[in-house]
Design an enzyme around this catalytic site. Sequence first.
Site, mmCIF file in Angstrom:
data_model
loop_
_atom_site.group_PDB
_atom_site.id
_atom_site.type_symbol
_atom_site.label_atom_id
_atom_site.label_comp_id
_atom_site.label_asym_id
_atom_site.label_seq_id
_atom_site.Cartn_x
_atom_site.Cartn_y
_atom_site.Cartn_z
ATOM 1 N N TYR A 60 0.838 -1.211 0.000
ATOM 2 C CA TYR A 60 0.000 0.000 0.000
ATOM 3 C C TYR A 60 0.875 1.264 0.000
ATOM 4 O O TYR A 60 0.482 2.306 -0.535
ATOM 5 C CB TYR A 60 -0.934 -0.030 1.209
ATOM 6 N N LYS A 65 -3.039 8.294 3.431
ATOM 7 C CA LYS A 65 -4.205 8.054 4.301
ATOM 8 C C LYS A 65 -3.919 8.531 5.731
ATOM 9 O O LYS A 65 -4.821 9.009 6.420
ATOM 10 C CB LYS A 65 -4.588 6.572 4.296
HETATM 11 N N1 LIG Z 1 -11.636 -0.127 -2.669
HETATM 12 C C1 LIG Z 1 -11.031 -0.314 -1.501
HETATM 13 O O1 LIG Z 1 -10.596 -1.420 -1.164
HETATM 14 C C2 LIG Z 1 -10.893 0.848 -0.554
HETATM 15 C C3 LIG Z 1 -10.648 0.577 0.802
HETATM 16 C C4 LIG Z 1 -10.512 1.649 1.681
HETATM 17 C C5 LIG Z 1 -10.606 2.954 1.216
HETATM 18 N N2 LIG Z 1 -10.843 3.177 -0.111
HETATM 19 C C6 LIG Z 1 -10.919 4.569 -0.562
HETATM 20 O O2 LIG Z 1 -12.179 4.814 -1.124
HETATM 21 C C7 LIG Z 1 -12.071 5.932 -1.998
HETATM 22 C C8 LIG Z 1 -12.739 5.594 -3.315
HETATM 23 O O3 LIG Z 1 -12.017 4.588 -3.988
HETATM 24 P P1 LIG Z 1 -12.722 3.382 -4.745
HETATM 25 O O4 LIG Z 1 -12.140 2.145 -4.181
HETATM 26 O O5 LIG Z 1 -14.178 3.571 -4.772
HETATM 27 O O6 LIG Z 1 -12.101 3.487 -6.211
HETATM 28 P P2 LIG Z 1 -12.590 4.326 -7.505
HETATM 29 O O7 LIG Z 1 -11.480 4.155 -8.480
HETATM 30 O O8 LIG Z 1 -13.930 3.917 -7.921
HETATM 31 O O9 LIG Z 1 -12.641 5.809 -6.940
HETATM 32 C C9 LIG Z 1 -11.506 6.643 -6.862
HETATM 33 C C10 LIG Z 1 -11.920 7.966 -7.448
HETATM 34 O O10 LIG Z 1 -10.851 8.918 -7.320
HETATM 35 C C11 LIG Z 1 -10.937 9.724 -8.486
HETATM 36 N N3 LIG Z 1 -9.697 10.469 -8.718
HETATM 37 C C12 LIG Z 1 -8.437 9.996 -8.879
HETATM 38 N N4 LIG Z 1 -7.600 11.017 -9.154
HETATM 39 C C13 LIG Z 1 -8.350 12.160 -9.169
HETATM 40 C C14 LIG Z 1 -8.069 13.526 -9.398
HETATM 41 N N5 LIG Z 1 -6.840 13.962 -9.698
HETATM 42 N N6 LIG Z 1 -9.093 14.419 -9.317
HETATM 43 C C15 LIG Z 1 -10.356 14.006 -9.047
HETATM 44 N N7 LIG Z 1 -10.682 12.723 -8.814
HETATM 45 C C16 LIG Z 1 -9.690 11.798 -8.878
HETATM 46 C C17 LIG Z 1 -11.182 8.713 -9.591
HETATM 47 O O11 LIG Z 1 -11.620 9.336 -10.781
HETATM 48 C C18 LIG Z 1 -12.248 7.851 -8.950
HETATM 49 O O12 LIG Z 1 -13.532 8.372 -9.181
HETATM 50 C C19 LIG Z 1 -10.588 6.258 -2.098
HETATM 51 O O13 LIG Z 1 -10.271 7.278 -1.180
HETATM 52 C C20 LIG Z 1 -9.954 4.954 -1.660
HETATM 53 O O14 LIG Z 1 -8.641 5.114 -1.153
HETATM 54 C C21 LIG Z 1 -10.997 2.159 -0.999
#
Ligand SMILES: NC(=O)c1ccc[n+]([C@@H]2O[C@H](COP(=O)([O-])OP(=O)(O)OC[C@H]3O[C@@H](n4cnc5c(N)ncnc54)[C@H](O)[C@@H]3O)[C@@H](O)[C@H]2O)c1
Length: 266
Positions: free
Chosen positions: A157, A164
């Site tokens: 990670y 984070k």
């Molecule tokens: N999927 C997991 O396992 C998980 C676990 C814990 C936390 N998260 C967090 O959840 C959140 C959403 O992630 P997700 O898993 O739904 O994936 P996702 O890829 O669907 O969402 C990530 C989003 O970030 C946007 N993004 C990236 N760079 C950008 C920029 N420069 N400007 C504007 N938007 C931007 C992307 O377009 C996308 O919509 C993130 O913060 C991620 O770290 C995800």
Amino acid sequence: MRLLDGKLAVIAGVANKMSIAWGIAKAYHEQGATIALFCLESNLRRVTKLAKELNIDHVFPFDARNDQSIVEAFESLNTLFNGKLHILVHSIAYAQVEDIGNEFINVSKSGWNLALEVSAFSLVTFCKCARPMMNAAGEGSIIAMTFGGGEKVVPGYNIMGVAKAALNMSIQYLAYDLGPENIRVNGIASGPIKTMSSLMVKDFSNSLGLMEVQSPLLRNVTLEDVSGSALYLASNLSSGISGSIIKVECGMNSVLSPSVPHQRYK
Ligand SMILES: NC(=O)c1ccc[n+]([C@@H]2O[C@H](COP(=O)([O-])OP(=O)(O)OC[C@H]3O[C@@H](n4cnc5c(N)ncnc54)[C@H](O)[C@@H]3O)[C@@H](O)[C@H]2O)c1
């Protein structure tokens, strides 16, 4: 009466139907919120089409690397919602593949800055822009998506863990600043869910497998698990909660040291 009847919400971070932000949009829609979306400029067409499924007519583009684009997205939102906003969801993150796939010690300065700018600093800019609109509404709930890799090492990670950690502390300082204005700021630390972003993390499928055999609930987290908690944090049911990070990961945090071999021994 539904939990979010009369509430105005903006959700940033829908890329597709797998996105955590999309799960949250569905939950808020079912509970009566009026929703607008912010999405990365390059996803605008796809997200605008998807939004129609929830009768969401307003999707505003932005890029977290460009503060002015965030300000402009909020200006459009301000016009749409007549200066008021109750709920803001920050569900965005980004790091270069080479900065999460290799040893952390080799992270580049530019990769570090990029990950923290998009994944953590953007929350501060969001809060600054949302503040006057939430003041006009008389209340606010801001929710950011985080991960346990910001508290302890999760192999693979790397720089996202550092981003984070910055996000987690930003949540707490923002909660302190905005609390006197009846604006709450909280985070949700989700367990691993298969999305476009998470698939970039090396060994991600191992994490999914481990949840099924090591977590107290013996399963992986679903979008519904996370959006249920995001609904609770957005609603008045959580009126006394701010500066907190809710762990939605099937109890995994309560289990001592998951037994994965060090990455050098693979
Ligand atoms: N999927 C997991 O396992 C998980 C676990 C814990 C936390 N998260 C967090 O959840 C959140 C959403 O992630 P997700 O898993 O739904 O994936 P996702 O890829 O669907 O969402 C990530 C989003 O970030 C946007 N993004 C990236 N760079 C950008 C920029 N420069 N400007 C504007 N938007 C931007 C992307 O377009 C996308 O919509 C993130 O913060 C991620 O770290 C995800």
